[in-house]
Design an enzyme around this catalytic site. Structure first.
Site, PDB file in Angstrom:
ATOM      1  N   PHE A  70       0.787  -1.054   0.007  1.00 15.66           N
ATOM      2  CA  PHE A  70      -0.053   0.140  -0.046  1.00 15.66           C
ATOM      3  C   PHE A  70       0.852   1.240   0.038  1.00 15.66           C
ATOM      4  CE2 PHE A  70      -2.263  -3.224   2.704  1.00 15.66           C
ATOM      5  CZ  PHE A  70      -3.242  -3.710   1.647  1.00 15.66           C
TER       6      PHE A  70
ATOM      7  N   THR B 206      -1.286  -8.324  -5.595  1.00 18.32           N
ATOM      8  CA  THR B 206      -2.302  -7.485  -6.569  1.00 18.32           C
ATOM      9  C   THR B 206      -2.437  -8.598  -7.757  1.00 18.32           C
ATOM     10  OG1 THR B 206       0.000  -6.878  -7.233  1.00 18.32           O
ATOM     11  CG2 THR B 206      -1.505  -5.303  -6.064  1.00 18.32           C
TER      12      THR B 206
ATOM     13  N   GLY C 196       2.142  -0.439 -12.038  1.00 14.89           N
ATOM     14  CA  GLY C 196       2.834  -1.623 -12.092  1.00 14.89           C
ATOM     15  C   GLY C 196       2.034  -2.379 -13.165  1.00 14.89           C
TER      16      GLY C 196
ATOM     17  N   LEU D 266      -6.759  -6.721 -17.395  1.00 16.22           N
ATOM     18  CA  LEU D 266      -5.684  -7.794 -17.813  1.00 16.22           C
ATOM     19  C   LEU D 266      -6.481  -8.961 -17.160  1.00 16.22           C
ATOM     20  CD1 LEU D 266      -2.638  -5.784 -17.036  1.00 16.22           C
ATOM     21  CD2 LEU D 266      -3.016  -6.637 -19.180  1.00 16.22           C
ATOM     22  N   ASN D 267      -6.764  -8.849 -15.972  1.00 18.60           N
ATOM     23  CA  ASN D 267      -7.431 -10.088 -15.498  1.00 18.60           C
ATOM     24  C   ASN D 267      -8.722  -9.688 -14.383  1.00 18.60           C
ATOM     25  OD1 ASN D 267      -8.071 -12.315 -13.683  1.00 18.60           O
ATOM     26  ND2 ASN D 267      -6.028 -12.807 -13.218  1.00 18.60           N
ATOM     27  N   PRO D 268      -9.851  -9.756 -15.188  1.00 18.12           N
ATOM     28  CA  PRO D 268     -10.657  -9.182 -14.277  1.00 18.12           C
ATOM     29  C   PRO D 268     -11.107  -9.930 -12.999  1.00 18.12           C
ATOM     30  CG  PRO D 268     -11.445  -9.777 -16.505  1.00 18.12           C
ATOM     31  CD  PRO D 268     -10.334 -10.252 -16.555  1.00 18.12           C
TER      32      PRO D 268
ATOM     33  N   LYS E 170      -4.641  -0.542 -18.240  1.00 24.47           N
ATOM     34  CA  LYS E 170      -4.418   0.342 -17.145  1.00 24.47           C
ATOM     35  C   LYS E 170      -4.537  -0.580 -15.686  1.00 24.47           C
ATOM     36  CE  LYS E 170      -6.188   4.291 -19.583  1.00 24.47           C
ATOM     37  NZ  LYS E 170      -7.462   5.001 -19.711  1.00 24.47           N
TER      38      LYS E 170
ATOM     39  N   GLY F  44      -5.625  -0.635  -8.960  1.00 18.56           N
ATOM     40  CA  GLY F  44      -5.450  -0.620  -7.592  1.00 18.56           C
ATOM     41  C   GLY F  44      -5.629   0.449  -6.831  1.00 18.56           C
ATOM     42  N   GLU F  45      -5.337   1.592  -7.241  1.00 16.09           N
ATOM     43  CA  GLU F  45      -5.705   2.723  -6.547  1.00 16.09           C
ATOM     44  C   GLU F  45      -7.105   3.695  -6.888  1.00 16.09           C
ATOM     45  OE1 GLU F  45      -2.168   5.168  -6.877  1.00 16.09           O
ATOM     46  OE2 GLU F  45      -0.939   3.568  -5.595  1.00 16.09           O
TER      47      GLU F  45
END
Lengths: 728, 316
Positions: free
Chosen positions: A239, A469, A510, A613-615, A684, A687-688
């Site tokens: 985080f 993640t 990332g 990329l990976n739902p 894209k 995570g944020e």
């Protein structure tokens, strides 16, 4: 590979593996305990000794005496490192507060000693025998008290004549919001095992940014970075708290040098809040002026935050404001006070996360004053194709309105009663709230090496990290797609500084950057195979473990074992764009009309974040961020005791993150909006994004439920109990 | 954690004598609180007498129709016991409002009564705390105190008793049964078990040196509707800001005790006599003479509102 222009049509537009929900390839290792975290790497080096960190008992001043004799004589003790007897370690561009050494104390729980012993228990017991005397200095710990004298950071972002427009606007909001300091509180504490072989230092650690941290450690310890190796294959959360080298790593390295033993150190939980970094508190004034149509004519956002006296920015809570809404006249400014609290530094969506807690509540307040639906108000103020005031900077992809509309439909927004305080369900006051969300989508150069075995197995090596993640999986998906092999023909090796330097895990860059770097390396490998077998690697089709080039078909391994390395480098053309991620967040709450307890009933986030990329793992990222938003809105606060200058509630009992019972139902929808400007994969990170807005949606839902507006986070019941409906 | 010696006692009297006869000795049962405190050296026993073999893990009916709960009955077992659920529901509700499933599986009845305060200054050895180090001062009184006590405090301590189970036991008029080091037994009404901080906040309760809790006796069921409403900042795994344990009768009379507000479960019989007049009257009386801080004065309002909600539920 240079990414110098927006991507055209490419293999990812017909992807078979990228973009498909895929279980984590590291999942079985994680759930069976076979994925070792830093402190558990018992097998990497024999004869590990245990270090224990002693934290300062004052926030500011000097150590006048430290008696370590009893600790040194205690059973099992190998060495005691006492800060007053050692030169301060160096600093790096990534560290503001001192990490170790010398007699000066600049923050509470600063590391002042380290006891190394044969066992953890012996080190801990001996540490308690160290007697330290201090000369306690006067410090400044109260942001509110320093607000009026805090200097502005940089220049304000202005446009038009804000003052005149605000003064003449028929409808205005002028409110001040405050957010508290917050702690990352990853499940896995900071931890490191260090060992020296001659002048070569190896750290098995828990770190999000391997390349940065290798250089930082070299600067801190005065070493040649070439002599340092960091290895961090698994992290139990970061985080932003593990973007940097912290005292665990520095002390493990120093203690190992001192003792000639491998030394392992975990940052004790009660030290984390004050010893490491935190998200700083903010005080934010938002001024909105609008025409009766809802069109914003004046947009003002000022933010006061702080950092340590020596350096560092505040928590830049205005970050989203210049981008999110139209408005011809603006005044956006940041102020940074200097306080003697611990170092402030990045925590998940630094700036935007608390910024939305102010701006998106102010928008709700404006909508009510205008008598408009909050979604309609945001739609009216949707900018055109370019960033307001920057006609040369176009939005690469922006589907915020679609997020809001699809979200409204899914959530049943039309059932919301716009008049607050009127919906009752037994003893509960029920309400709905929404907020928009924006988080930038930066990119960073990222490299990888891809190895092909003669049997067609593909191995990816990059120092990218997986902080929980899903990096392992999206990298495997990218390599499998590009090399045309099934997912289980790909092995991914991460987190080792011996591998090519990646973008690392931070700033939501990332996923996009590291997968693009892996793609670049795969393309290089395809060309190399083509050279060996006599075809054009770019024109050939790699699928099902075979290569079809013209009228010839090869097995993938036909050219024999080989490897290729490359990096994705993002070109200047990206500066012509604002590349961001957008979301609409919805929340329904029930507030106990008697006690004021807030029960969240359901949450929804609709995300516009490029190709997903990976739902499956992206959803996990977003629901995690929504959960963190619940904590931000309702309970998380680093409570400052301004007499002593420290965060009082420095453990997981006192610092209350959300628990399962707080989050009954969450939905996440991705629009799947490939963005050619971001990378060849058009994907894209998310995570944020998920922590930018849900907290404001909660606050707005509480207002809708109760008619009570609290502008001081967290929204604990003591702040509004006296405004709840009178008892009958 | 300091090095310590350890033994497993074979009988309650032997256990009591073992602790009484040795400076720095303590009992250990589930260890869910003691071990944490030992790691921080807030507790530093030199010797531990483990009572887990004492066969005090039974729940038995008493001759007067009540229940005798063995000291080692776990929170999980007590909360799940059919007769407790049926006749002493306030106790089940209080227990499951506390801690987590894992902790309740380890935590014992006696140990839970002995749970120490969660005041953050008590937990930080750098801070003055009269409860941790007698006569060292109190950092909490003028510090971050929104969790802390509002009534029955002293200028030496504003800590709370943090548990839930004991609040329900107080409203049930439970009696603590002990064995003394000389083998004699004693009973202590729950009202007198925990003490106020006064001049000696380091003493949490009225147990003597080596005195071992062997059971807790509940009188015969009193009927009524049973409530335990625990208000906290998150919905699980947090200590009470305020909790209300109540047994309410159809005629509006009843019993009520408050948690999270004092150094002991807070029940004022003269206040609960005012239950027919409503929550405002009860709380005004129960919190007479309260001396809250700026941070925690909300607790008195919250106590009233929580009780009002409980009364409303009883009527509905």
């Amino acid at each position: 590979m240079k990414f110098d222009a927006p991507a055209g049509k490419n293999l990812f537009d017909n992807a078979r593996i990228v973009g498909k929900s895929t279980r984590r390839i590291d999942g079985p290792l994680k759930v069976t305990g076979a994925a070792p975290y830093a402190y558990e790497r018992h097998d990497v080096i024999p004869n590990q000794a245990y270090g224990w960190i002693v934290g300062a008992g004052i926030a500011k001043g000097r150590i006048t005496a430290m008696d370590t004799s009893d600790a040194e004589a205690a059973p099992g003790v190998i060495a005691v490192l006492a800060a007053p007897k050692m030169q301060p370690v160096g600093s790096s561009p990534f560290n503001y507060a001192p990490l170790f050494g010398g007699s000066d104390v600049t923050h509470y729980h600063q590391a002042i000693a380290c006891v190394v012993a044969e066992t953890y228990e012996e080190a801990r017991a001996a540490a308690a025998l160290i007697r330290t005397r201090y000369d306690r200095g006067e410090g400044t710990f109260d942001l509110k008290a320093k607000k009026s004298t805090a200097p502005m950071s940089g220049e304000p972002k202005t446009r038009g004549d804000f003052d005149a427009a605000f003064a003449s606007a028929p409808v205005t909001v002028d409110e001040t919001y405050s957010t508290p300091g917050e702690s990352h509180m990853s499940m896995e504490p900071h931890a490191t095992i260090a060992s020296w072989q001659g002048d070569q230092l190896t750290l098995w650690t828990s770190n999000q940014m391997i390349a940065w941290s290798k250089d930082a450690l070299a600067a801190i310890l005065g070493l040649d970075a070439a002599n340092i190796r960091l290895d961090s294959p698994y992290l139990g959360g970061g985080f932003g708290g593990k973007l940097w080298v912290r005292a665990d790593a520095v002390l493990a390295a120093l203690a190992s040098k001192e003792t000639g033993r491998a030394v392992k150190i975990v940052m004790q939980r009660p030290l984390i809040a004050n010893n490491t970094t935190h998200r700083q508190a903010t005080i934010q004034r938002v001024r909105l002026g609008a025409e009766k149509s809802g069109k914003i004519t004046a947009l003002g956002h000022e933010n006061w935050s702080y950092n340590v006296p020596s350096a560092g920015d505040g928590e830049t809570a205005t970050a989203q404001t210049p981008v999110l809404y139209a408005g011809d006249n603006r005044y956006v400014a940041e102020y940074c006070a200097r306080l003697d609290l611990p170092e402030g530094n990045a925590m998940r969506a630094p700036g935007e996360a608390p910024g939305h807690l102010a701006l998106e509540v102010a928008m709700d307040e404006l909508a009510e004053k205008l008598g408009m639906d909050p979604i309609a108000l945001r739609e009216v103020n949707e900018p055109g194709k370019t960033v307001p005031g920057q006609p040369d900077k176009q939005f690469s992809e922006r589907n915020l309105v679609r997020c809001m509309k699809e979200g409204a439909e899914l959530f049943g927004w039309s059932k919301r009663n716009a008049k607050p305080g009127l919906v009752r369900d037994g003893r509960y006051l029920v309400g709905m709230g929404m907020a928009a969300g924006f988080r930038g989508s930066p990119t960073m150069k990222s490299a990888a090496r891809v190895k092909l075995a003669a049997n067609g197995h593909v191995t990816v090596e990059t120092d990218m990290t997986d902080i929980g993640t899903g990096s392992y999986t999206i990298i495997a998906q990218t390599a499998a797609e590009t090399m045309g092999v099934p997912l289980d023909h790909v092995t991914v090796e991460l987190g080792d500084s011996a591998y090519p330097a990646s973008a690392g895990s931070g700033g939501q860059w990332g996923a996009a950057s590291s997968t693009a770097g892996v793609y670049a390396a795969c393309v290089a490998l395809r060309r190399k195979i083509g050279e060996a077998l006599g075809f054009d690697g770019d024109a050939a089709t790699f699928a099902d473990g075979k290569i079809v080039a013209g009228d010839k078909t090869h097995a993938l391994g036909d050219a024999g074992a080989m490897s290729a390395e490359d990096a994705i480098e993002f070109g200047k053309f990206q500066r012509d764009y604002n590349i961001g991620t957008y979301a609409a967040h919805f929340c329904e709450v029930a507030v106990d009309a008697y006690t004021g307890e807030t029960h969240i009933r359901r949450m929804l986030s609709v995300c516009d974040a490029g190709r997903i990329l990976n739902p499956l793992s992206a959803r996990s990222q977003v629901i995690g961020a929504m959960t963190m938003s619940v904590g931000m809105a309702l309970s998380e606060e680093l409570a400052v005791d301004p007499r002593f200058g420290f965060f009082v509630n420095h453990d997981l009992a006192g610092y209350e993150v959300a628990v399962h019972a707080d989050v009954p139902h969450q939905d996440v929808v991705f629009l799947d909006t490939p963005d050619p400007a971001i990378s060849p994969i058009k994907a894209k990170g998310v995570g944020e994004l998920g922590i930018c807005g849900p907290g404001a949606a909660i606050a707005n839902a509480i207002y809708n439920a109760t008619g009570i507006r609290v502008r001081d986070y967290p929204l604990t019941l003591d702040k509004y109990l006296d405004r709840l409906p009178a008892l009958v | 954690m300091k090095a310590f010696t350890y033994e497993r006692a074979k009988s309650p009297a032997e256990a009591a004598a073992a602790v009484a006869g040795r400076e720095g000795a303590k009992f250990i049962a589930g260890g869910t609180n003691l071990l944490d405190l030992m790691k921080l050296e807030i507790e530093a026993p030199t010797h531990l007498v483990d009572v887990q073999d004492l066969a005090l893990d039974k729940i038995e009916e008493t001759n007067d129709g009540g229940l005798r709960i063995g000291a080692l009955v776990t929170n999980t077992a007590l909360a799940a016991h059919p007769k407790v659920r049926k006749d002493y529901a306030v106790l089940t509700r209080a227990i499951v409002a506390g801690a987590s499933g894992q902790l309740r599986n380890k935590a014992t009845t006696a140990g839970n009564l002995l749970q120490r305060t969660r005041c953050p200054y008590f937990y930080d050895p750098n801070m003055p705390c009269n409860k941790r180090v007698p006569n060292s001062g109190c950092a909490a009184a003028e510090g971050f105190s929104r969790q802390l006590a509002v009534v029955g405090t002293s200028d030496k301590c504003i800590a709370t008793y943090p548990g839930d189970m004991a609040i329900a036991m107080r409203v049930l008029d439970a009696v603590v049964e002990t064995v003394l080091p000389d083998g004699k037994t004693r009973t202590i009404p729950m009202a007198e078990f925990h003490r106020l901080p006064g001049d000696k906040p380091w003493l949490d309760n009225t147990l003597g040196k080596g005195e071992l809790i062997v059971s807790v006796r509940l009188p015969a069921p009193v009927g009524g509707q049973h409530f335990y409403h625990k208000v906290r900042d998150r919905r699980s795994y947090a200590f009470a800001l305020v909790s209300v344990a109540a047994i309410l009768n159809d005629d509006g009379s009843g019993r009520v005790a408050f948690g999270g507000v004092a150094h002991k479960p807070w029940r004022v019989e003269a206040a609960e006599a005012l239950l027919p007049q409503g929550a405002g009257a009860v709380v005004a009386k129960a919190f007479e003479g309260a001396s809250p801080t700026e941070h925690n004065k909300y607790k008195i309002t919250l106590a009233e509102r929580t009780l009002a909600g409980v009364i409303a539920e009883a009527r509905s």
